[in-house]
Design a protein around this motif. Structure first.
Motif, PDB file in Angstrom:
ATOM      1  N   SER A  19      -3.599  13.541  -1.746  1.00  0.00           N
ATOM      2  CA  SER A  19      -2.816  13.611  -0.522  1.00  0.00           C
ATOM      3  C   SER A  19      -3.756  14.048   0.605  1.00  0.00           C
ATOM      4  O   SER A  19      -4.976  14.100   0.420  1.00  0.00           O
ATOM      5  CB  SER A  19      -1.679  14.607  -0.709  1.00  0.00           C
ATOM      6  OG  SER A  19      -0.814  14.588   0.403  1.00  0.00           O
ATOM      7  N   CYS A  20      -3.201  14.303   1.773  1.00  0.00           N
ATOM      8  CA  CYS A  20      -4.072  14.745   2.868  1.00  0.00           C
ATOM      9  C   CYS A  20      -3.300  15.545   3.901  1.00  0.00           C
ATOM     10  O   CYS A  20      -2.080  15.467   3.983  1.00  0.00           O
ATOM     11  CB  CYS A  20      -4.719  13.546   3.560  1.00  0.00           C
ATOM     12  SG  CYS A  20      -3.547  12.503   4.436  1.00  0.00           S
ATOM     13  N   ARG A  21      -4.028  16.342   4.622  1.00  0.00           N
ATOM     14  CA  ARG A  21      -3.507  16.911   5.868  1.00  0.00           C
ATOM     15  C   ARG A  21      -4.376  16.315   6.976  1.00  0.00           C
ATOM     16  O   ARG A  21      -5.468  16.791   7.239  1.00  0.00           O
ATOM     17  CB  ARG A  21      -3.601  18.438   5.851  1.00  0.00           C
ATOM     18  CG  ARG A  21      -2.701  19.071   4.824  1.00  0.00           C
ATOM     19  CD  ARG A  21      -2.271  20.457   5.204  1.00  0.00           C
ATOM     20  NE  ARG A  21      -1.424  21.054   4.194  1.00  0.00           N
ATOM     21  CZ  ARG A  21      -0.097  20.919   4.130  1.00  0.00           C
ATOM     22  NH1 ARG A  21       0.539  20.199   5.046  1.00  0.00           N
ATOM     23  NH2 ARG A  21       0.588  21.489   3.175  1.00  0.00           N
ATOM     24  N   GLY A  31      -4.319   9.798   0.831  1.00  0.00           N
ATOM     25  CA  GLY A  31      -3.410   9.447   1.912  1.00  0.00           C
ATOM     26  C   GLY A  31      -4.059   8.573   2.967  1.00  0.00           C
ATOM     27  O   GLY A  31      -4.886   7.710   2.669  1.00  0.00           O
ATOM     28  N   ILE A  32      -3.696   8.822   4.202  1.00  0.00           N
ATOM     29  CA  ILE A  32      -4.124   7.969   5.309  1.00  0.00           C
ATOM     30  C   ILE A  32      -5.652   7.981   5.460  1.00  0.00           C
ATOM     31  O   ILE A  32      -6.242   7.025   5.982  1.00  0.00           O
ATOM     32  CB  ILE A  32      -3.419   8.400   6.620  1.00  0.00           C
ATOM     33  CG1 ILE A  32      -3.348   7.241   7.611  1.00  0.00           C
ATOM     34  CG2 ILE A  32      -4.071   9.618   7.235  1.00  0.00           C
ATOM     35  CD1 ILE A  32      -2.276   6.234   7.286  1.00  0.00           C
ATOM     36  N   LEU A  73       0.852  -1.196   0.000  1.00  0.00           N
ATOM     37  CA  LEU A  73       0.000   0.000   0.000  1.00  0.00           C
ATOM     38  C   LEU A  73       0.881   1.237   0.000  1.00  0.00           C
ATOM     39  O   LEU A  73       1.745   1.417   0.868  1.00  0.00           O
ATOM     40  CB  LEU A  73      -0.926   0.027   1.214  1.00  0.00           C
ATOM     41  CG  LEU A  73      -1.872   1.239   1.248  1.00  0.00           C
ATOM     42  CD1 LEU A  73      -2.908   1.168   0.132  1.00  0.00           C
ATOM     43  CD2 LEU A  73      -2.569   1.344   2.605  1.00  0.00           C
ATOM     44  N   TYR A  74       0.614   2.108  -0.974  1.00  0.00           N
ATOM     45  CA  TYR A  74       1.360   3.361  -1.110  1.00  0.00           C
ATOM     46  C   TYR A  74       0.404   4.518  -0.858  1.00  0.00           C
ATOM     47  O   TYR A  74      -0.727   4.507  -1.351  1.00  0.00           O
ATOM     48  CB  TYR A  74       1.958   3.453  -2.518  1.00  0.00           C
ATOM     49  CG  TYR A  74       2.509   4.824  -2.859  1.00  0.00           C
ATOM     50  CD1 TYR A  74       3.766   5.223  -2.409  1.00  0.00           C
ATOM     51  CD2 TYR A  74       1.778   5.721  -3.632  1.00  0.00           C
ATOM     52  CE1 TYR A  74       4.268   6.471  -2.709  1.00  0.00           C
ATOM     53  CE2 TYR A  74       2.279   6.981  -3.951  1.00  0.00           C
ATOM     54  CZ  TYR A  74       3.521   7.349  -3.483  1.00  0.00           C
ATOM     55  OH  TYR A  74       4.021   8.595  -3.779  1.00  0.00           O
ATOM     56  N   ALA A  75       0.839   5.502  -0.086  1.00  0.00           N
ATOM     57  CA  ALA A  75      -0.009   6.666   0.183  1.00  0.00           C
ATOM     58  C   ALA A  75       0.822   7.939   0.198  1.00  0.00           C
ATOM     59  O   ALA A  75       1.999   7.928   0.573  1.00  0.00           O
ATOM     60  CB  ALA A  75      -0.739   6.493   1.516  1.00  0.00           C
ATOM     61  N   GLN A  76       0.189   9.034  -0.230  1.00  0.00           N
ATOM     62  CA  GLN A  76       0.839  10.343  -0.277  1.00  0.00           C
ATOM     63  C   GLN A  76       0.287  11.220   0.847  1.00  0.00           C
ATOM     64  O   GLN A  76      -0.888  11.133   1.183  1.00  0.00           O
ATOM     65  CB  GLN A  76       0.581  10.990  -1.644  1.00  0.00           C
ATOM     66  CG  GLN A  76       1.101  10.111  -2.795  1.00  0.00           C
ATOM     67  CD  GLN A  76       0.829  10.669  -4.182  1.00  0.00           C
ATOM     68  OE1 GLN A  76      -0.234  11.222  -4.433  1.00  0.00           O
ATOM     69  NE2 GLN A  76       1.788  10.510  -5.078  1.00  0.00           N
TER      70      GLN A  76
END
Lengths: 420, 420
Positions: free
Chosen positions: B75-77, B42-43, B7-10
């Protein structure tokens, strides 16, 4: 006895490719055996007899000008008034030209400069001084009459479209948990040419820019906010391109900074943050904004090849017209075909260009006022086509040239440009 | 039985080259026969079980990722707190990973993300779930510990130095009769890495930028204004690069917008115009300012080749480390030589990176506080070296790719990320 010299001067806001025009002027004149002087800081240098001898520059430096942004000899914001009101200054110009045997005067600028070149030609004729005056087009605002487009615009347009596309990818990534609205402020005081160019970044209602705010369309706050909200709900985020010249229904600039430049134009700036903060205050969406300002008109690294070709062509044509004695004209770009894109250069009378301002055609703006039409795309797209990157040094930076700009010896008494 | 998935996430602010890292991750995993899922946003996507099956993308699209800015999977914050405070979310992550046989988790972000990856690895160990967690470095802020530099920084640095050099040529042309002071605001919340990069645009006291305002140096208004005035009198104009994170002597941000993002960071913006207006008010010089904001970190068109190479290398190395079972590490860039510039990748423990912030070294800032030292140049210059332009379409725009991002079928009940 001298065969006469050619004086080249730059005027108004500079562009990514005005030096390419300078490069073509000097190269063409050298090929014709004519020595080129440049006025330091445009007409100001001509008035002060502050002239630069470009024959002191090696050919490699003149070639490098074609990939160097800014104005290599200095530009100016200094407008001559009518001949009646500014007679002493016009006469001083003829005096300087005569002292240095200037027979051809090439003024590279916008509509103010076309007006100056035209008036100088009139005063020369009145004095019986043999002078051929040529206006050479340049402006990122693309607002010159007659010519299909203006060198400098295509590169600023490409910068704008590319930057908006890139920033939109950024916003799309962040929108789920962060920035939902991004506002890009673009140049263009009275005409929305660069705002329209931002529209090239995407196609259709769901691709950025989702909203373009043109100076031609009075700002309607409620309608704009509704459109932003609708876009965020449908797409997930919203990218807005706003012209620095956006006006309210009362005709006032939204970001009137209150200061005025020497041409009497109001100096603008800050409508981008104002629009972004409006969105935040009224809709609560997290926003970011960008104001590229001078970066937009000096970005030689992302110049349009078409624009560069235009800039070189008007420079070369200006010298040909000058040496052929075609007085008080400007080499205009004439579009002969959209697909494939074809163009040629033809002389146009300065009187038709001076002080006119070409507005964005009404049929370039969508009915809702927030986007561009297919007609706009057909016009704009060829102008940003092609890449013409500068050479880079080992340091990772573009190898831009700085000229020696050796001064020509003065022959006249000192002159204060404040005199008139 | 499945051999497990990666699993890849930005995470966090995206960069011009984070997708290049994604491209390298997917390519390396495919070559090893491992299927790659990506978390959407992302997460957040991992928590929601909103996963993307990258095996549905053709190889051409994965290759094109290497020249596409933004975050292709979102992506995420969104920061996870301590394991104690956020236990339910960490357990949910393990539940999602188990449901989809995720054996390797690669989190591509900054120091917050390294912290998250580290904590996820701890929770997995606690549950006896076989998981290898890798942090993959990325941030234009260049503030990660241990690694010599961060992918994304070099390209933003190149954009900054090139843009400043170009705008400075513009200002130099106009200064005689128009703009005398130009202010460029650069990103960098707490560390002046990008402010320092602006310094690469020129050499010596008379080349732009004439003044850099670092977040590390408390702003001294009187001293700054005296320096601006002195520069304008000596050089004719003055170019200032100011960090968004500039603070006063009281430690407060000069442009504190008052809003706070979900990481608890104050959202900044507007110090550029504030500095420019200060100059106008106190010295009377005509000024312009630019705030490139997201344009600075998404400008793939002017990416640094060195930076791109780093971004690809950390992606490839992350997969190798993961498949080798090296848990809770990050592939760090180690500089082995300045001239010629040489580097290699080595694993570093996430615990040494998580939540640390690498400040600009004191010996990178000149004694007067307004410029960079030779030590800074030696460090920075290799990072902006080389060009890696994207391919362009016939429309004059970079040919950036948009992925299909096909969703993986969900296996678990819906989950609200607001739960915790």
């Amino acid at each position: 006895m001298s065969q006469g010299r050619l004086l080249y001067a730059q005027s108004g806001g500079v562009t990514a490719v005005i030096n390419a025009t300078a490069s073509a002027v000097i190269t063409a004149a050298r090929a014709a055996g004519v020595k080129v002087y440049a006025a330091r800081n445009g007409i100001i240098g001509a008035l002060r007899e502050d002239l630069i001898d470009t024959s002191r520059e090696p050919i490699a430096a003149i070639r490098a000008l074609a990939h160097t942004p800014g104005g290599a000899f200095g530009s100016c914001r200094f407008k001559l008034k009518t001949i009646e009101a500014d007679r002493a200054r016009y006469e001083r110009l003829i005096e300087v030209f005569a002292a240095h045997d200037i027979r051809w005067f090439l003024y590279n600028g916008g509509n103010d400069s076309a007006d100056t070149a035209n008036k100088v030609s009139q005063v020369a004729r009145e004095f019986g001084y043999p002078l051929t005056c040529i206006g050479v087009p340049k402006t990122v605002d693309n607002d010159l009459a007659v010519t299909d487009c203006c060198p400098g615009f295509g590169s600023a347009a490409k910068y704008t479209a590319v930057s908006l596309r890139e920033a939109a990818l950024d916003v799309a990534s962040m929108a789920e948990s962060s920035t939902k609205v991004f506002v890009l402020e673009v140049m263009g005081r009275h005409a929305g040419w660069l705002a329209a160019a931002a529209g090239l970044a995407g196609q259709g209602a769901d691709e950025a820019p989702h909203i373009i705010l043109f100076p031609e369309v009075p700002f309607d706050e409620a309608k704009f906010l509704a459109r932003v909200d609708d876009t965020v709900r449908r797409v997930g985020w919203c990218v807005v391109a706003v012209s620095e010249g956006l006006r309210g229904a009362d005709g006032r600039f939204l970001a009137d900074a209150g200061t005025v430049d020497s041409f009497g134009h109001t100096q603008l700036g800050g409508v981008g943050p104002a629009i972004a903060q409006l969105v935040k205050a009224k809709l609560g969406y997290k926003q970011h904004w960008a104001v590229p300002d001078y970066l937009q008109r000096s970005a030689r690294h992302i110049a349009s090849k078409t624009d560069l070709d235009h800039a070189l062509a008007v420079g070369e044509a200006a010298v040909k017209l000058a040496l052929a004695g075609q007085n008080a004209v400007m080499p205009a770009i004439v579009r002969t075909s959209n697909a494939p894109y074809r163009w040629k250069i033809e002389p146009a009378p300065l009187a038709k260009i001076a002080n006119h301002e070409k507005k964005l055609p009404k049929n370039f703006i969508c009915k809702d006022g927030y986007g561009i039409t297919e007609a706009a795309r057909r016009y704009l797209e060829p102008l940003i086509r092609g890449e013409a990157p500068p050479p880079y040094g080992k340091d990772g930076l573009p190898a831009y040239v700085t000229l020696k700009n050796a001064a020509v010896e003065k022959k006249l008494p000192a002159y204060d440009i404040a005199d008139g």
